[in-house]
Design a protein around this motif. Structure first.
Motif, PDB file in Angstrom:
ATOM      1  N   LYS A  96       2.770   1.302   2.592  1.00  0.00           N
ATOM      2  CA  LYS A  96       3.134   1.946   1.323  1.00  0.00           C
ATOM      3  C   LYS A  96       3.100   3.459   1.482  1.00  0.00           C
ATOM      4  N   PRO A  97       4.189   4.120   1.061  1.00  0.00           N
ATOM      5  CA  PRO A  97       4.230   5.582   1.159  1.00  0.00           C
ATOM      6  C   PRO A  97       3.432   6.237   0.031  1.00  0.00           C
ATOM      7  N   VAL A  98       2.738   7.304   0.377  1.00  0.00           N
ATOM      8  CA  VAL A  98       1.941   8.049  -0.599  1.00  0.00           C
ATOM      9  C   VAL A  98       2.293   9.525  -0.458  1.00  0.00           C
ATOM     10  N   LEU A  99       2.559  10.170  -1.575  1.00  0.00           N
ATOM     11  CA  LEU A  99       2.803  11.614  -1.626  1.00  0.00           C
ATOM     12  C   LEU A  99       1.791  12.223  -2.573  1.00  0.00           C
ATOM     13  N   ILE A 100       1.050  13.205  -2.080  1.00  0.00           N
ATOM     14  CA  ILE A 100       0.039  13.884  -2.878  1.00  0.00           C
ATOM     15  C   ILE A 100       0.402  15.362  -2.949  1.00  0.00           C
TER      16      ILE A 100
ATOM     17  N   ARG B 262     -12.049  22.927  -0.259  1.00  0.00           N
ATOM     18  CA  ARG B 262     -12.015  22.023  -1.408  1.00  0.00           C
ATOM     19  C   ARG B 262     -10.559  21.813  -1.783  1.00  0.00           C
ATOM     20  N   GLU B 263     -10.302  20.714  -2.463  1.00  0.00           N
ATOM     21  CA  GLU B 263      -8.936  20.445  -2.913  1.00  0.00           C
ATOM     22  C   GLU B 263      -8.972  19.807  -4.283  1.00  0.00           C
ATOM     23  N   VAL B 264      -7.876  19.960  -4.966  1.00  0.00           N
ATOM     24  CA  VAL B 264      -7.718  19.344  -6.278  1.00  0.00           C
ATOM     25  C   VAL B 264      -6.362  18.651  -6.298  1.00  0.00           C
ATOM     26  N   PHE B 265      -6.387  17.351  -6.577  1.00  0.00           N
ATOM     27  CA  PHE B 265      -5.148  16.598  -6.770  1.00  0.00           C
ATOM     28  C   PHE B 265      -5.455  15.394  -7.643  1.00  0.00           C
ATOM     29  N   ASP B 266      -4.418  14.755  -8.141  1.00  0.00           N
ATOM     30  CA  ASP B 266      -4.575  13.618  -9.038  1.00  0.00           C
ATOM     31  C   ASP B 266      -4.765  12.341  -8.223  1.00  0.00           C
ATOM     32  N   THR B 267      -6.007  11.905  -8.118  1.00  0.00           N
ATOM     33  CA  THR B 267      -6.342  10.708  -7.355  1.00  0.00           C
ATOM     34  C   THR B 267      -5.634   9.479  -7.928  1.00  0.00           C
TER      35      THR B 267
ATOM     36  N   ILE C 122      -2.709   9.129  -9.279  1.00  0.00           N
ATOM     37  CA  ILE C 122      -1.319   9.008  -8.830  1.00  0.00           C
ATOM     38  C   ILE C 122      -1.268   8.450  -7.415  1.00  0.00           C
ATOM     39  N   ALA C 123      -2.166   8.922  -6.552  1.00  0.00           N
ATOM     40  CA  ALA C 123      -2.204   8.411  -5.179  1.00  0.00           C
ATOM     41  C   ALA C 123      -2.543   6.915  -5.168  1.00  0.00           C
ATOM     42  N   LEU C 124      -3.529   6.511  -5.962  1.00  0.00           N
ATOM     43  CA  LEU C 124      -3.929   5.103  -6.009  1.00  0.00           C
ATOM     44  C   LEU C 124      -2.817   4.225  -6.586  1.00  0.00           C
ATOM     45  N   ALA C 125      -2.084   4.741  -7.570  1.00  0.00           N
ATOM     46  CA  ALA C 125      -0.961   3.992  -8.139  1.00  0.00           C
ATOM     47  C   ALA C 125       0.121   3.768  -7.080  1.00  0.00           C
ATOM     48  N   GLN C 126       0.369   4.783  -6.242  1.00  0.00           N
ATOM     49  CA  GLN C 126       1.364   4.635  -5.181  1.00  0.00           C
ATOM     50  C   GLN C 126       0.948   3.581  -4.150  1.00  0.00           C
ATOM     51  N   LEU C 127      -0.351   3.419  -3.990  1.00  0.00           N
ATOM     52  CA  LEU C 127      -0.861   2.391  -3.075  1.00  0.00           C
ATOM     53  C   LEU C 127      -0.769   0.997  -3.679  1.00  0.00           C
ATOM     54  N   GLY C 128      -0.474   0.938  -4.975  1.00  0.00           N
ATOM     55  CA  GLY C 128      -0.350  -0.352  -5.643  1.00  0.00           C
ATOM     56  C   GLY C 128      -1.660  -0.925  -6.129  1.00  0.00           C
ATOM     57  N   PHE C 129      -2.692  -0.078  -6.259  1.00  0.00           N
ATOM     58  CA  PHE C 129      -3.975  -0.562  -6.778  1.00  0.00           C
ATOM     59  C   PHE C 129      -3.787  -1.059  -8.199  1.00  0.00           C
ATOM     60  N   PRO C 130      -4.441  -2.155  -8.573  1.00  0.00           N
ATOM     61  CA  PRO C 130      -4.346  -2.627  -9.955  1.00  0.00           C
ATOM     62  C   PRO C 130      -5.018  -1.627 -10.904  1.00  0.00           C
TER      63      PRO C 130
ATOM     64  N   GLU D  71      -7.195  -1.869 -13.228  1.00  0.00           N
ATOM     65  CA  GLU D  71      -8.660  -1.946 -13.376  1.00  0.00           C
ATOM     66  C   GLU D  71      -9.364  -1.216 -12.235  1.00  0.00           C
ATOM     67  N   ARG D  72      -8.828  -1.336 -11.027  1.00  0.00           N
ATOM     68  CA  ARG D  72      -9.436  -0.659  -9.877  1.00  0.00           C
ATOM     69  C   ARG D  72      -9.255   0.860  -9.979  1.00  0.00           C
ATOM     70  N   ILE D  73      -8.076   1.296 -10.380  1.00  0.00           N
ATOM     71  CA  ILE D  73      -7.832   2.726 -10.570  1.00  0.00           C
ATOM     72  C   ILE D  73      -8.787   3.270 -11.620  1.00  0.00           C
ATOM     73  N   LYS D  74      -8.967   2.519 -12.714  1.00  0.00           N
ATOM     74  CA  LYS D  74      -9.880   2.963 -13.771  1.00  0.00           C
ATOM     75  C   LYS D  74     -11.303   3.100 -13.239  1.00  0.00           C
ATOM     76  N   ARG D  75     -11.767   2.151 -12.441  1.00  0.00           N
ATOM     77  CA  ARG D  75     -13.124   2.241 -11.865  1.00  0.00           C
ATOM     78  C   ARG D  75     -13.275   3.495 -11.009  1.00  0.00           C
ATOM     79  N   VAL D  76     -12.289   3.774 -10.174  1.00  0.00           N
ATOM     80  CA  VAL D  76     -12.343   4.959  -9.313  1.00  0.00           C
ATOM     81  C   VAL D  76     -12.342   6.229 -10.156  1.00  0.00           C
TER      82      VAL D  76
END
Length: 163
Positions: A96-100, A117-122, A124-132, A134-139
């Motif tokens: 799965k391709p991921v662009l951050i 240090r870095e700042v990015f929207d975690t 969006i990255a997890l959604a691109q990986l296809g995480f469900p 509920e898992r994205i919410k936990r993270v």
């Protein structure tokens, strides 16, 4: 503060070593006791931990590209936008391709990186990986809790009513 090395050149070396999984070259850009705070892999201190973290990048992904844009450095601080992409090697997310996109902050001691240090929207990255969801919410709940525990955050949040 004048420096002998141009910030764009350092960013180019940083990205090239990272993409090539050249841990020794990557770690050599950092001061001996430097810190690298990665949104996914957490805080790493010292060159050995930073090189090991880079290996984790390559254990979980491949075909990396890392670009920095609009770099600015004023003495001990440097900032740049970044675009970072890869194909996942994580079980269940293979290929799965991921662009951050995000912002990197560098604090320097002389020519070496003392803190990254870095700042990015975690999320969006997890959604691109296809995480469900509920898992994205936990993270993201875990990230929010860690953020909200800092003294800086408490100065903002403690003044607001609890709900």
């Amino acid at each position: 503060m004048t420096t002998n090395r141009a910030f764009p050149d350092l960013l180019s070396d940083f990205a090239a070593a990272g993409v090539a999984n050249d841990g020794p070259r990557f770690a050599a850009l950092f001061a001996e006791d430097a810190t690298y705070d990665d949104n996914f892999f957490g805080l790493h201190r010292g060159r050995a931990e930073i090189a090991a973290m880079l290996q984790r990048f390559h254990d979980t992904g491949e075909n990396y590209r890392w670009e920095f844009r609009e770099p600015i450095r004023d003495g001990a601080l440097g900032y740049a936008w970044f675009r970072f992409s890869f194909a996942s090697k994580m079980p269940g997310c293979e290929g799965k391709p991921v662009l951050i996109t995000g912002i990197s902050c560098f604090r320097f001691e002389g020519e070496l990186i003392a803190e990254y240090r870095e700042v990015f929207d975690t999320g969006i990255a997890l959604a691109q990986l296809g995480f469900p969801a509920e898992r994205i919410k936990r993270v993201l709940d875990k990230e929010a809790a860690a953020l909200n525990e800092t003294a800086e955050a408490r100065r903002h949040l403690d003044r607001l009513p609890k709900r």
